[in-house]
Design an enzyme around this catalytic site. Structure first.
Site, mmCIF file in Angstrom:
data_model
loop_
_atom_site.group_PDB
_atom_site.id
_atom_site.type_symbol
_atom_site.label_atom_id
_atom_site.label_comp_id
_atom_site.label_asym_id
_atom_site.label_seq_id
_atom_site.Cartn_x
_atom_site.Cartn_y
_atom_site.Cartn_z
ATOM 1 C CG ASP A 9 -1.935 1.005 1.327
ATOM 2 O OD1 ASP A 9 -2.405 1.422 0.262
ATOM 3 O OD2 ASP A 9 -2.308 1.396 2.456
ATOM 4 C CG HIS A 10 -0.367 4.844 0.191
ATOM 5 N ND1 HIS A 10 -0.810 5.809 -0.673
ATOM 6 C CD2 HIS A 10 -1.447 4.471 0.918
ATOM 7 C CE1 HIS A 10 -2.107 6.015 -0.481
ATOM 8 N NE2 HIS A 10 -2.527 5.209 0.478
ATOM 9 C CG HIS A 57 -5.974 4.761 -1.759
ATOM 10 N ND1 HIS A 57 -4.901 4.291 -1.038
ATOM 11 C CD2 HIS A 57 -5.880 4.206 -2.990
ATOM 12 C CE1 HIS A 57 -4.189 3.490 -1.810
ATOM 13 N NE2 HIS A 57 -4.753 3.423 -2.997
ATOM 14 C CB SER A 116 -12.389 4.169 7.021
ATOM 15 O OG SER A 116 -11.584 3.000 7.097
ATOM 16 C CG ASN A 162 -7.194 0.936 -0.500
ATOM 17 O OD1 ASN A 162 -7.518 -0.001 -1.222
ATOM 18 N ND2 ASN A 162 -6.042 1.568 -0.631
#
Ligand code: G3H
Ligand code: 13P
Ligand code: ZN
Length: 322
Positions: free
Chosen positions: A83-84, A224, A227, A267
């Site tokens: 990730d990233h 991304h 949440s 994500n």
């Protein structure tokens, strides 16, 4: 089955109108909570590891934890993703070290430089059977040591995506349509309040997503910062000694809608962190005499499993798709 790349997963997700959950892993309990839910719900999954996770838990420990999950869950496809990835060297180290997918995040660089760095990673990755996610546009929020203010964030420019994808050869593209990293995605003054006094964030820019998809038909898009910051866990944190005023995330209905469109990977990290922290805070509050880590990590892991199950079934739509 062994670790897989996301190629087949994304193809089916695109055609089926659902998205794959990409959950960040940092320790054994998080890996177990996520994969137990995926196994029970027969969902394909992406387990992703950030630079910070590698610094915290060590590359080898994380790879071996994910390999253990592969052995325990032979019936579901699992991707191990960086990730990233901040640079070529980090991506190379993960490609050489057992990952099946990497993200090169050069989104803070000028367009031409982003193309150049991404292309170099794609060439190395493809030579080694690994797929690459790249990013265009800048999300607000916090990733590793990088903090981007809302004022410095910028939506992806649809007119750039065809050139970017064709010149880099990347396999999926993360775009900025108003999501943001962390538990404080919007300030209260960017939101309105509903009748219960709960903050309602500005809607995602579906017009940008649709324009990107029109220009890249059939191409998997990644979100991304997705949440939803469940208010039950914010409350649990705040009622048991924590202080997270005005934590707010992306409404789940909007993510569900994105999953039916070209978004194939969503994500989620902060929701798992909140779940774990809320559960452990409550446990300590209710059992001040306990000190065995197994006693507080067990309910934390069980609640992570339920948070993930909810995402698979009610948000991503990938339950039963393994
Ligand atoms: O996008 C960032 C992820 O939530 C990972 O966070 O860099 O603190 O591990 P981290
Ligand atoms: P959240 O902070 O919204 O969970 O986003 C996680 C993420 O994008 C990881 O790359
Ligand atoms: Zn991210």
């Amino acid at each position: 089955m062994p670790l897989v790349t996301s190629t087949e997963m994304f193809k089916k997700a695109y055609e089926g109108g659902y998205a794959i959950g990409a959950f960040n892993v940092n320790n054994m309990e998080i890996v177990q909570g996520i994969t137990e839910a995926c196994k029970e719900e027969k969902a394909p999954v992406i387990l992703q590891v950030s630079k910070g996770a590698r610094a915290y838990a060590n590359h080898t420990y994380l790879v071996k934890l994910v390999e253990a999950a592969v052995i325990e869950c032979p019936e579901i496809p699992i991707v191990l993703h960086l990730d990233h990835g901040p640079d070529f060297e980090t991506c190379k180290s993960c490609i050489d070290g057992g990952f099946t997918s990497v993200m090169i995040d050069a989104s803070s660089k000028p367009f031409e430089e982003n193309i150049e760095i991404t292309k170099k990673v794609v060439e190395y990755a493809h030579d080694h059977g690994v797929v690459v996610e790249a990013e265009l546009g800048t999300l607000a929020g916090v990733e590793d040591d990088v903090k981007v203010s809302a004022a410095d964030s910028s939506y992806t420019r649809p007119e750039e995506v065809e050139e970017f994808v064709s010149k880099t050869g990347c396999d999926s593209l993360a775009i900025a349509i108003g999501t943001s990293h962390g538990a404080y995605k919007f300030t209260p003054d960017q939101c309105t309040r509903n009748e219960k006094g709960i903050l309602v964030p500005p809607p995602l820019r579906f017009d940008v997503l649709e324009e990107v998809s029109k220009r890249l038909p059939g191409f998997p898009i990644v979100l991304h910062g997705s949440s939803s910051v469940p208010q039950e866990y914010v409350k649990m944190v705040n009622e048991h000694g924590g202080k997270m005023p005005d934590a707010v995330g992306i409404p789940e209905e909007q993510l569900r809608k994105a999953a039916t469109l070209s978004v194939c990977k969503i994500n989620i990290d902060s929701d798992l962190r909140l779940t774990m922290t809320g559960t452990i805070r409550q446990f300590f509050d209710e059992h001040p005499d306990k000190f065995d880590p197994r006693e507080y990590l067990k309910p934390a892991r069980a609640n992570i499993k339920e948070t993930v199950r909810h995402k698979l079934v009610d948000v991503l739509g990938c339950a039963g798709k393994a």
